[in-house]
Design a protein around this motif. Structure first.
Motif, PDB file in Angstrom:
ATOM      1  N   ALA A 232      53.293  34.588  18.152  1.00  0.00           N
ATOM      2  CA  ALA A 232      54.399  33.763  18.519  1.00  0.00           C
ATOM      3  C   ALA A 232      53.638  32.488  19.338  1.00  0.00           C
ATOM      4  CB  ALA A 232      55.073  34.487  19.574  1.00  0.00           C
ATOM      5  N   ARG A 233      52.552  32.916  20.013  1.00  0.00           N
ATOM      6  CA  ARG A 233      51.614  31.877  20.593  1.00  0.00           C
ATOM      7  C   ARG A 233      51.149  30.837  19.461  1.00  0.00           C
ATOM      8  NH1 ARG A 233      46.152  31.325  19.852  1.00  0.00           N
ATOM      9  NH2 ARG A 233      46.038  33.584  20.142  1.00  0.00           N
ATOM     10  N   LYS A 313      43.735  39.602  31.010  1.00  0.00           N
ATOM     11  CA  LYS A 313      44.278  38.274  30.522  1.00  0.00           C
ATOM     12  C   LYS A 313      45.717  38.318  30.079  1.00  0.00           C
ATOM     13  CE  LYS A 313      42.476  38.030  25.789  1.00  0.00           C
ATOM     14  NZ  LYS A 313      41.705  37.197  25.118  1.00  0.00           N
ATOM     15  N   CYS A 314      46.197  39.284  29.505  1.00  0.00           N
ATOM     16  CA  CYS A 314      47.606  39.292  29.170  1.00  0.00           C
ATOM     17  C   CYS A 314      48.427  38.875  30.546  1.00  0.00           C
ATOM     18  CB  CYS A 314      48.156  40.627  28.699  1.00  0.00           C
ATOM     19  SG  CYS A 314      47.563  40.813  26.832  1.00  0.00           S
ATOM     20  N   CYS A 323      54.772  36.662  24.249  1.00  0.00           N
ATOM     21  CA  CYS A 323      53.753  37.495  23.628  1.00  0.00           C
ATOM     22  C   CYS A 323      53.472  38.707  24.411  1.00  0.00           C
ATOM     23  CB  CYS A 323      52.387  36.580  23.455  1.00  0.00           C
ATOM     24  SG  CYS A 323      50.958  37.753  22.637  1.00  0.00           S
ATOM     25  N   GLY A 324      52.488  38.524  25.304  1.00  0.00           N
ATOM     26  CA  GLY A 324      52.481  39.825  26.382  1.00  0.00           C
ATOM     27  C   GLY A 324      51.299  40.913  25.498  1.00  0.00           C
ATOM     28  N   PHE A 332      45.557  52.160  23.221  1.00  0.00           N
ATOM     29  CA  PHE A 332      44.417  52.902  22.415  1.00  0.00           C
ATOM     30  C   PHE A 332      43.256  52.121  22.623  1.00  0.00           C
ATOM     31  CE2 PHE A 332      48.254  54.503  19.904  1.00  0.00           C
ATOM     32  CZ  PHE A 332      48.407  55.793  20.771  1.00  0.00           C
ATOM     33  N   TYR A 333      43.124  50.830  22.824  1.00  0.00           N
ATOM     34  CA  TYR A 333      41.869  50.204  23.096  1.00  0.00           C
ATOM     35  C   TYR A 333      41.429  50.562  24.808  1.00  0.00           C
ATOM     36  CZ  TYR A 333      41.010  47.939  18.688  1.00  0.00           C
ATOM     37  OH  TYR A 333      40.686  47.767  17.478  1.00  0.00           O
ATOM     38  N   THR A 334      42.169  50.588  25.594  1.00  0.00           N
ATOM     39  CA  THR A 334      41.794  50.245  27.048  1.00  0.00           C
ATOM     40  C   THR A 334      42.029  51.699  27.782  1.00  0.00           C
ATOM     41  OG1 THR A 334      43.813  49.482  27.938  1.00  0.00           O
ATOM     42  CG2 THR A 334      42.386  47.821  26.838  1.00  0.00           C
ATOM     43  N   GLY A 335      43.077  52.375  27.287  1.00  0.00           N
ATOM     44  CA  GLY A 335      43.180  53.476  28.050  1.00  0.00           C
ATOM     45  C   GLY A 335      44.619  53.128  28.911  1.00  0.00           C
ATOM     46  N   ASP A 336      45.176  52.111  29.005  1.00  0.00           N
ATOM     47  CA  ASP A 336      45.932  51.611  29.839  1.00  0.00           C
ATOM     48  C   ASP A 336      47.085  50.866  29.193  1.00  0.00           C
ATOM     49  OD1 ASP A 336      47.600  50.663  32.099  1.00  0.00           O
ATOM     50  OD2 ASP A 336      46.117  49.839  33.096  1.00  0.00           O
ATOM     51  N   VAL A 337      48.407  51.512  29.109  1.00  0.00           N
ATOM     52  CA  VAL A 337      49.467  50.649  28.460  1.00  0.00           C
ATOM     53  C   VAL A 337      49.834  49.246  28.862  1.00  0.00           C
ATOM     54  CG1 VAL A 337      51.241  51.752  29.936  1.00  0.00           C
ATOM     55  CG2 VAL A 337      51.625  51.360  27.346  1.00  0.00           C
ATOM     56  N   PHE A 338      49.351  49.089  30.244  1.00  0.00           N
ATOM     57  CA  PHE A 338      49.828  47.868  30.831  1.00  0.00           C
ATOM     58  C   PHE A 338      48.524  46.899  30.732  1.00  0.00           C
ATOM     59  CE2 PHE A 338      52.297  50.562  33.156  1.00  0.00           C
ATOM     60  CZ  PHE A 338      53.505  50.100  33.341  1.00  0.00           C
ATOM     61  N   GLY A 339      47.519  47.456  30.007  1.00  0.00           N
ATOM     62  CA  GLY A 339      46.239  46.780  29.783  1.00  0.00           C
ATOM     63  C   GLY A 339      46.404  45.462  29.016  1.00  0.00           C
ATOM     64  N   SER A 340      45.241  44.717  28.742  1.00  0.00           N
ATOM     65  CA  SER A 340      45.187  43.414  27.774  1.00  0.00           C
ATOM     66  C   SER A 340      45.040  43.891  26.318  1.00  0.00           C
ATOM     67  CB  SER A 340      44.164  42.603  28.113  1.00  0.00           C
ATOM     68  OG  SER A 340      44.641  41.480  29.293  1.00  0.00           O
ATOM     69  N   ASP A 341      45.817  43.376  25.433  1.00  0.00           N
ATOM     70  CA  ASP A 341      45.762  43.475  24.034  1.00  0.00           C
ATOM     71  C   ASP A 341      44.309  42.817  23.751  1.00  0.00           C
ATOM     72  OD1 ASP A 341      45.374  43.528  21.276  1.00  0.00           O
ATOM     73  OD2 ASP A 341      47.634  43.116  20.859  1.00  0.00           O
ATOM     74  N   PRO A 342      43.194  43.628  23.393  1.00  0.00           N
ATOM     75  CA  PRO A 342      41.774  42.893  22.988  1.00  0.00           C
ATOM     76  C   PRO A 342      41.735  42.115  21.724  1.00  0.00           C
ATOM     77  CG  PRO A 342      41.476  45.307  22.816  1.00  0.00           C
ATOM     78  CD  PRO A 342      43.025  45.034  23.342  1.00  0.00           C
ATOM     79  N   ARG A 343      42.807  42.372  20.822  1.00  0.00           N
ATOM     80  CA  ARG A 343      42.742  41.847  19.617  1.00  0.00           C
ATOM     81  C   ARG A 343      42.919  40.398  19.484  1.00  0.00           C
ATOM     82  NH1 ARG A 343      47.057  44.677  16.410  1.00  0.00           N
ATOM     83  NH2 ARG A 343      48.070  43.979  18.460  1.00  0.00           N
ATOM     84  N   CYS A 344      43.493  39.750  20.659  1.00  0.00           N
ATOM     85  CA  CYS A 344      43.786  38.260  20.799  1.00  0.00           C
ATOM     86  C   CYS A 344      42.507  37.662  21.333  1.00  0.00           C
ATOM     87  CB  CYS A 344      44.917  38.247  21.872  1.00  0.00           C
ATOM     88  SG  CYS A 344      45.313  36.559  22.268  1.00  0.00           S
ATOM     89  N   ALA A 345      42.400  36.501  20.545  1.00  0.00           N
ATOM     90  CA  ALA A 345      40.998  35.490  20.980  1.00  0.00           C
ATOM     91  C   ALA A 345      41.402  34.637  21.987  1.00  0.00           C
ATOM     92  CB  ALA A 345      40.696  34.812  19.535  1.00  0.00           C
ATOM     93  N   TYR A 346      42.512  34.399  22.317  1.00  0.00           N
ATOM     94  CA  TYR A 346      42.915  33.163  23.117  1.00  0.00           C
ATOM     95  C   TYR A 346      42.581  33.647  24.723  1.00  0.00           C
ATOM     96  CZ  TYR A 346      45.902  29.739  25.375  1.00  0.00           C
ATOM     97  OH  TYR A 346      46.169  28.507  26.355  1.00  0.00           O
TER      98      TYR A 346
END
Length: 354
Positions: A232-233, A313-314, A323-324, A332-346
Motif C-alpha cells: 500500500a505504501r 518505526k511502524c 500499512c502499519g 515472530f521476528y521481535t517477540g512483540d505483536v506491537f513491534g515493527s515489521d522488520p521486512r520493510c525497507a522504508y
C-alpha cells in the motif's frame, strides 16, 4: 449471493496435514493434528458460519484435498446456502475430485510459485506440471478463481524475479484466472527454519515496485493483488489512481489482525489465518457470534486495531494508517505483536530528520 454478516468469507483451515514439502510452509510434510474436527463437528461449524451471516466458506490447509470428508462438508454448505472456495496446489485433483468440484460449483485457487524449474525447487519435482494441469482443467469448467504465488528464497535461488512473476501472470491470462495474488512470506514461529525462506527487505522493495509496474502492463487481465501491508505504501508513493477505492475495496494486504477471524483445525477461532499464537475461543464451546463479539469488545484487540499503539518505526511512519506492518511478522521476528515489521525497507521521514 451475498448475505449480511460481519465477514463476507469465513476461512476454515480444515486440516494441517500436507504431503508436499514446500520450503515456505508450516504444514510441509506434516501429519494431521490429533484434535482436528471430525465430520459432525465440521458440519455444525458450517451451520454456525451460515448463522454468522457469511456468504462464503473458504477452505484451506495444509492440503484440503487430503481431508476424506471434504466434499461431504462442502455439499452440506452448498445445500444450506453457502458458497464454497478452496486453495490447493492441484496435485491431488483426480477425476473424482474434479467431478465433486464441478457438482458443488467450488471456486478454486491454485498455488504456483513461478515457472516449472522454480516452482519445482520450492514445492517438489513434478508439482508444476500437476498445478498447470489443474489450472487448465478448472478453467475449462469456469471454476478457476486465482493463482497464488508465495515469495520464497530457497537453497540456490529465489522466486523474487521478473521472469517467474511474468510466467505466472501469463498463465493466469491464458486460463482466465481472476487475479494473481502475490503473497508475502508470513513466518509462523521464531525458529530459524521458519524464517529462512523469507526474502530480504530489499527484495520486497524491488518486488513490489516491479509488481506495480506490471499492473500497467497487464491492465487487469489478470489483476495483480498483493498480500503484504507495505505494498500500500508503494502504491501511494507511486501515485496509484483512485487509491482510496483500491485500498478499501480491492487490496488484500491490509493487516486485519483483530478485525477478522479464521477457524483452525480443532475449532479454535484465531484473529489471523497465519497466527496461531492467539486463540479466541472454540466453536465447540461458543458460537461464532459470541467469539466475534468478545473480540470486538476486547481491550487487547481494541489496542491492536489502533495503529497509534504501534512501536518502533511502524509507530512513527507517515504511512502507518495504510500499512502499519504485519502483526504476525512483528510478533515472530521481535517477540512483540506491537513491534515493527522488520521486512520493510522504508525509513520514515521523522527518522530521516533526526
Amino acid at each position: 449471493m451475498q448475505r449480511k454478516g460481519p465477514l463476507y468469507i469465513l476461512p476454515w483451515r480444515c486440516t494441517f496435514t500436507c504431503d508436499s514439502n514446500c520450503v515456505h510452509c508450516a504444514s510441509a510434510g506434516k501429519p494431521p493434528f490429533p484434535d482436528e474436527m471430525d465430520t459432525s463437528t465440521a458440519l455444525r461449524l458450517v451451520d454456525q458460519i451460515y448463522d454468522f451471516g457469511a456468504s462464503w466458506l473458504g477452505i484451506s490447509g495444509g492440503e484440503p484435498l487430503l481431508r476424506k470428508d471434504l466434499f461431504e462438508i462442502i455439499s452440506y454448505a452448498r445445500k444450506i446456502g453457502l458458497n464454497a472456495s478452496i486453495i490447493t496446489d492441484g496435485h491431488l485433483m483426480d477425476e473424482k475430485v474434479f467431478e465433486n468440484l464441478v457438482k458443488n460449483e467450488v471456486r478454486v485457487s491454485v498455488s504456483i510459485d513461478g515457472g516449472e524449474a522454480t516452482n519445482d525447487l520450492i514445492r517438489g519435482k513434478g508439482t508444476y506440471a500437476k498445478a498447470a494441469a489443474a489450472i487448465k482443467r478448472l478453467s475449462s469448467a469456469n471454476l478457476l478463481n486465482c493463482l497464488v504465488y508465495t515469495f520464497a528464497n530457497f537453497s540456490g535461488g529465489t522466486n523474487v524475479n521478473t521472469e517467474d512473476f511474468v510466467h505466472v501472470l501469463d498463465l493466469a491470462a491464458k486460463y482466465n484466472a481472476r487475479w494473481v495474488i502475490y503473497h508475502g512470506f508470513i513466518p509462523y514461529s521464531r525458529s530459524r527454519d521458519s524464517l529462512k525462506a523469507d526474502p530480504t527487505p530489499q527484495q520486497y522493495e524491488w518486488a513490489f515496485n516491479q509488481l506495480f509496474d506490471l499492473r500497467s502492463r497487464y491492465k487487469g487481465k489478470p489483476e495483480i493483488n498483493v498480500y503484504c501491508t507495505f505494498f500500500a505504501r508503494i502504491a501511494k508513493q507511486r501515485g496509484l489512481p483512485d487509491f482510496d477505492n483500491w485500498f478499501n475495496h480491492f487490496f488484500l494486504g491490509r493487516c486485519f489482525f483483530g478485525k477478522f477471524m479464521s477457524i483452525a483445525e480443532n475449532g479454535d477461532a484465531i484473529p489471523c489465518s497465519f497466527n496461531d499464537a492467539y486463540r479466541l475461543g472454540n466453536v465447540k464451546e461458543k458460537s461464532l457470534k459470541t467469539i466475534w463479539e468478545e473480540m470486538q469488545n476486547s481491550e487487547f484487540f481494541a489496542k491492536i486495531r489502533d495503529k497509534s499503539n504501534l512501536k518502533g518505526k511502524c509507530g512513527v511512519c507517515e504511512y502507518r494508517e495504510i500499512c502499519g506492518g504485519c502483526r504476525s511478522a512483528a510478533l515472530f521476528y521481535t517477540g512483540d505483536v506491537f513491534g515493527s515489521d522488520p521486512r520493510c525497507a522504508y525509513v520514515p521521514k521523522v527518522l530521516h530528520e533526526k
